[in-house]
Scaffold this active site. Structure first.
Site, PDB file in Angstrom:
ATOM      1  N   CYS A  53      -5.969  -4.179   7.028  1.00  0.00           N
ATOM      2  CA  CYS A  53      -7.053  -3.195   7.060  1.00  0.00           C
ATOM      3  C   CYS A  53      -8.279  -3.629   6.280  1.00  0.00           C
ATOM      4  CB  CYS A  53      -6.549  -1.842   6.570  1.00  0.00           C
ATOM      5  SG  CYS A  53      -6.210  -1.756   4.791  1.00  0.00           S
TER       6      CYS A  53
ATOM      7  N   CYS B   8       0.829  -1.203   0.000  1.00  0.00           N
ATOM      8  CA  CYS B   8       0.000   0.000   0.000  1.00  0.00           C
ATOM      9  C   CYS B   8       0.864   1.253   0.000  1.00  0.00           C
ATOM     10  CB  CYS B   8      -0.937  -0.002   1.208  1.00  0.00           C
ATOM     11  SG  CYS B   8      -2.069   1.399   1.271  1.00  0.00           S
TER      12      CYS B   8
END
Length: 357
Positions: free
Chosen positions: A193, A101
């Site tokens: 997440c 990410c």
């Protein structure tokens, strides 16, 4: 500078944005919408990018008096992070989605868009330091995030700002409380997440379906059990194997073969490795001459150990570990730190683990 503050809705990014304003920068707050479900709710410390997180980020921006926008990067996040995560596990490797990410979203997609809009840099709440352009560990060792930033290039770091690297997490919360931010006591996000319930195996099963196969004990060569999907395991794993060895000694995952769907387990001694082979590296600054001695961290929450790094075939690296390590999985990143004691917190770069010995 004119900067974008990436505001996740947590305490770290809130204080980072506040410190950027305090430093005199022209700050615009941006919340990244990464979930396809715009009304996704948060579950304690799990998950991110929920509707509550967006509201929390907006409230802090309002209190700071800065512009605030939501950037929809859900499609890019799905392709570059979530789909990559699933594909890596399907191939028998163990990815680090936080590192991916940072590489593909926060310091590629976001930075590229920010630069195109005329901003000079991106401010984030990462616990790491930039000293004369060099990436270094945070002063708070327990919260240090330099490992997941090791994939960044010198060009990306030149347009990054990490205001929290010189303080502890306790101090970050104190600053938020002093300013009256509601996020001062908000729990930190944990786990992955985009898997809000924390059930990675269940998430992968829904994506890949059941793929049963054997569990083989390397100590005896015997098949000691079966599993519903080799993707549900990672190298070094001890818990959740679903088997009991005849000698009652603990067993760890040694290998994952996705074609035959075989999971190989063995003893603690068999799980330890002394050498790591990697894919081609990326460096955060000047490319170090090979071979070199330094330190390497092979897991996000592991400790760095001494190593000797030399060139390997195909542009990769051969890393000889000064201390045998357990749980080094293909797909993880080996992040290299400078060798000397005074600058051993300096990140040199990283490379994806391809094999161990």
């Amino acid at each position: 500078m004119r900067v974008v503050a990436a505001m996740s809705g947590g305490v770290d990014s809130a204080v980072a944005a506040a410190l950027a304003v305090e430093a005199g920068h022209d700050v615009t707050g941006v919340h990244l919408a990464l979930s396809p479900d715009r009304q996704q709710l948060r579950s304690g410390s799990r998950g991110c990018c929920s509707v509550e997180d967006s509201h929390d980020a907006r409230r802090v921006a309002d209190e700071l008096g800065i512009p605030f926008y939501v950037w929809d990067l859900a499609d890019r996040f799905r392709e570059d992070v979530v789909d990559d995560f699933v594909a890596e596990y399907a191939a028998g490797r163990t990815p680090n989605p936080c590192l991916r990410c940072n590489e593909k979203i926060k310091f590629s997609a976001v930075l590229d868009r920010a630069r195109a809009l005329g901003f000079d840099a991106v401010v984030t709440g990462h616990h790491a330091r930039l000293v004369d352009g060099e990436l270094r560990r945070s002063v708070d060792a327990a919260k240090d995030q330099s490992y997941v930033l090791g994939v960044l290039t010198a060009g990306q770091l030149a347009h990054a700002v990490f205001p929290l690297g010189e303080m502890t997490k306790d101090r970050v919360r104190e600053i938020a409380a002093e300013r009256g931010y509601a996020v001062a006591s908000k729990p930190d996000s944990h786990d992955i997440c985009f898997i809000s319930d924390g059930d990675t195996r269940g998430f992968l099963t829904r994506r890949l379906g059941e793929q049963p196969g054997p569990v083989v004990d390397a100590a005896t060569g015997a098949t000691v059990g079966t599993h519903a999907g080799a993707y549900g395991f990672t190298i070094g794993q001890r818990r959740g194997l679903g088997v009991t060895a005849g000698d009652q000694r603990p067993r760890f995952v040694l290998g994952i073969e996705p074609v035959s769907r075989t999971v190989t387990i063995g003893t603690a001694e068999q799980a330890e490795v002394s050498e790591v082979l990697t894919a081609a590296p990326t460096w955060t600054g000047t490319v170090p001459g090979l071979p070199f001695r330094g330190q390497v961290q092979v897991r996000a929450h592991g400790a760095a150990v001494p190593c000797e790094v030399s060139a390997a075939e195909g542009g990769g690296l051969r890393v000889v570990l000064g201390e045998r390590q357990r749980g080094v999985a293909p797909g993880q990143s080996a992040v290299f730190y400078a060798p000397d004691a005074l600058r051993g917190d300096r990140v040199l770069g990283q490379a994806a683990v391809s094999a161990t010995a």
